[in-house]
Design a protein around this motif. Structure first.
Motif, short mmCIF file in Angstrom:
data_model
loop_
_atom_site.label_atom_id
_atom_site.label_comp_id
_atom_site.label_asym_id
_atom_site.label_seq_id
_atom_site.Cartn_x
_atom_site.Cartn_y
_atom_site.Cartn_z
N GLU A 291 9.83 5.41 0.02
CA GLU A 291 9.20 4.47 -0.91
C GLU A 291 10.22 3.55 -1.58
O GLU A 291 9.97 2.37 -1.80
N TRP A 524 3.61 -0.50 6.96
CA TRP A 524 3.51 0.29 5.72
C TRP A 524 2.49 -0.35 4.78
O TRP A 524 1.66 0.33 4.19
N SER A 525 2.55 -1.68 4.64
CA SER A 525 1.63 -2.38 3.75
C SER A 525 0.19 -2.21 4.18
O SER A 525 -0.71 -2.05 3.36
N THR A 528 -0.87 1.62 3.66
CA THR A 528 -1.03 2.02 2.26
C THR A 528 -1.93 1.04 1.49
O THR A 528 -1.98 1.09 0.26
N SER A 530 -4.71 -0.63 -0.49
CA SER A 530 -5.76 -0.06 -1.35
C SER A 530 -6.63 -1.19 -1.89
O SER A 530 -6.19 -2.34 -1.97
#
Length: 621
Positions: A291, A524-525, A528, A530
């Motif tokens: 992260e 990754w974006s 993850t 949301s």
């Protein structure tokens, strides 16, 4: 006298190398415009928080590495690209017609972002004007506050010892019986600090959610009009006028940061704040967490403003033999040093606020809107002569936002200039004014009572992975399809021949490291991703759908333009794709005197326009 029929454009002058498009008056104009574009609000309100969150000083290790591996290679590439062909972010794709939709995507995303970015500048203007009072309006719970407003934390209940037994009682019982709460057992009532209630109830007049649009907040609308007026005035002569304005807007924030740092460093508790920022003992073990590396790469990527089209647009006004290599390194280093420097100014004063309000620093630290319009104003209200410090802080935010805005609007006008050069030559001022007026009206939805939700929605979708998609396709297109070695030869035409050793690092980054890193951040974006929310307020389903429609509208041009190009090409499908992956006949240096043998075959765009798509528009040319 200004004459609409006069062939001479205010954008160019007799001393310009490129009399048609114009050039920067001098190197300083260009460098400060680039610094102003790259250094923005994120340097002040996001980087310090990320550093604190990700191991303090240890975060500077992944941050510096990501600068070298992802930020700088892309920055140098875009600066070189714009300077080489003297074209904006859409027309530059003569280099690879199949990917011209990438340029359109960059411009559309920049348009969406510029709408809400000026709303943030309007917020800063509102707080700037609100600072002209003896007592700052958010320094206490005044008439607009409700029963939850309090300057201090209110104890609700805790554990205490009575006659040898531990009991759990409310705080009124503790005070009436002269008891003492046991450490670690205190519970506090849910209260809001005056600055938080002022932000929501007075400045924004915030509604309950995106469903409740409410009315236009008239004073924010006036501040938005003022911010657009400032932008239009600064750009009325294009780079000739904005290049002079940035001497103030790009440099003065550093003076204010220094003043805030010196003031902050002299306050009690400042050291605690700075220790939270950099860390008495930096947490090196944080570097084992993926992260942290993702945060470092993302911050570098967005902080340098790569893949927005602005770097290409600003660099397109450079003289052909300008040393874009040293410029890129200088601007990137200044940007990163500014972020680190800003952290000290922010955390020293937040440390003092924690000391005064007897809270741990971790409870007063925040990022984004909450830092700029809640936490930091709250901290400033506790200083002697607080209106002065408040004025300086919001003036700094205003300037940081404005020069980024100048460059973004210049990106849009450059795109229009490349499509309609004759129109811009005669009507630059009316076109710029019309563009700013249109964007002002589009931004009015963001100054309604639900405005902050719209700002957050556009930021969540458009300023996110849409830009990452554009960046990945940009580097793949130029390095793998056009050819990395060929691109290096183009750069050498501008800055002179360099050794193989000189290019070793750039080849490693361009051919492998940077694309892999960008792909990793993009994946990754997406993984993850949301649903958007603002604080505890969730967005309705239709709001999320609008966000998806916005980002689809931004990126849909990539396949549309590619298909149109292939359909208009000749031959079978493979031949059509291959021809669209070759540079257009008019690709190369803008001026004939710079083309040399490599581009002696170039087709002059005035004599022949190929690979042009009608209506979708001239923009695809």
């Amino acid at each position: 006298d200004f004459n609409l029929t006069n062939e001479k454009d205010a954008h160019s002058s007799d001393s310009d190398e490129n009399s048609e498009r114009g050039n920067w008056s001098n190197k300083g104009d260009y460098l400060l415009s680039m610094v102003g574009y790259a250094v923005g609000l994120g340097n002040v309100w996001r980087f310090p928080y990320l550093t604190y969150q990700n191991g303090g000083g240890a975060f500077l290790i992944p941050y510096t590495l990501m600068l070298a591996l992802a930020g700088l290679p892309l920055f140098f590439m875009e600066c070189s690209l714009g300077q080489f062909a003297s074209l904006g972010p859409v027309s530059i794709w003569r280099i690879l017609p199949l990917f011209q939709g990438v340029g359109i995507t960059m411009v559309i995303i920049s348009t969406f972002v510029t709408i809400y970015y000026n709303v943030i500048i309007a917020y800063a203007l509102y707080y700037l004007f609100a600072s002209f009072q003896k007592v700052l309006p958010w320094s206490d719970c005044f008439s607009w506050a409700d029963e939850f407003c309090s300057k201090t934390r209110i104890v609700s209940d805790c554990n205490a010892t009575l006659h040898g037994e531990i009991i759990h009682v409310n705080y009124s019982f503790i005070t009436s019986n002269n008891l003492t709460c046991i450490n670690g057992t205190i519970n506090y009532k849910p209260v809001q600090f005056p600055s938080e209630q002022y932000w929501n109830k007075v400045a924004l007049q915030r509604s309950s959610g995106l469903d409740e649009t409410g009315r236009i907040v008239w004073y924010l609308a006036l501040c938005l009009l003022l911010s657009w007026t400032i932008v239009a005035a600064a750009l009325f002569k294009g780079i000739k006028s904005s290049g002079k304005v940035v001497y103030f807007t790009a440099l003065f924030p550093y003076v204010i940061l220094l003043i805030l740092l010196v003031r902050g460093a002299t306050l009690e508790g400042a050291l605690d704040g700075i220790e939270y920022y950099i860390g008495r003992q930096s947490n090196i073990t944080k570097l084992m967490e993926a992260e942290v590396w993702k945060d470092a790469a993302t911050q570098i990527f967005y902080s340098l403003s790569v893949a927005w089209g602005g770097l290409v647009a600003l660099s397109s006004y450079n003289r052909f033999h300008n040393n874009c290599y040293s410029d890129a390194i200088l601007v990137c280093v200044i940007n990163c040093v500014t972020s680190i420097f800003a952290g000290f100014a922010i955390f020293s004063i937040l440390g003092h606020m924690a000391f005064v309000s007897e809270r741990p620093v971790s409870e007063v630290v925040d990022s984004g809107f909450d830092l700029a319009f809640v936490a930091y104003p709250e901290a400033l209200s506790k200083l002697p002569v607080s209106p002065l410090w408040s004025f300086l802080f919001f003036f700094m935010l205003l300037l940081l936002g404005l020069d980024s805005q100048f460059a973004t609007i210049e990106t849009l006008t450059t795109t229009i200039q490349d499509i309609y050069p004759k129109v811009m030559k005669k009507l630059r001022m009316p076109v710029t004014l019309s563009l700013c007026t249109l964007l002002f009206f589009l931004g009015l939805i963001c100054v309604t009572q639900a405005g902050i939700y719209w700002v957050n929605l556009i930021d969540h979708f458009c300023a996110g992975w849409g830009i990452l998609i554009a960046a990945v396709l940009e580097i793949i297109g130029i390095i793998y399809i056009y050819g990395g070695n060929r691109f290096i030869e183009d750069i050498e035409m501008m800055i002179g021949k360099k050794s193989r050793l000189f290019w070793l690092w750039w080849r490693m980054c361009w051919f492998f490291i940077t694309p892999v890193l960008l792909m990793a951040i993009l994946v990754w974006s997406l993984v993850t991703f949301s649903s958007p929310s603002y604080g505890s307020v969730l967005y309705p389903t239709w709001g999320t759908a609008v966000g998806w429609c916005m980002i689809i509208f931004c990126v849909i041009w990539i396949p549309i333009v590619a298909i149109v190009k292939i359909v208009k090409a000749e031959g079978n499908l493979v031949q059509r794709i291959v021809s669209c992956c070759r540079p257009a006949p008019n690709w190369g240096p803008y001026l004939e005197c710079h083309r040399g043998e490599r581009y002696s075959h170039i087709v002059d765009p005035k004599k022949k326009k190929e690979h042009e798509i009608p209506t979708v528009s001239a923009i695809v040319y």
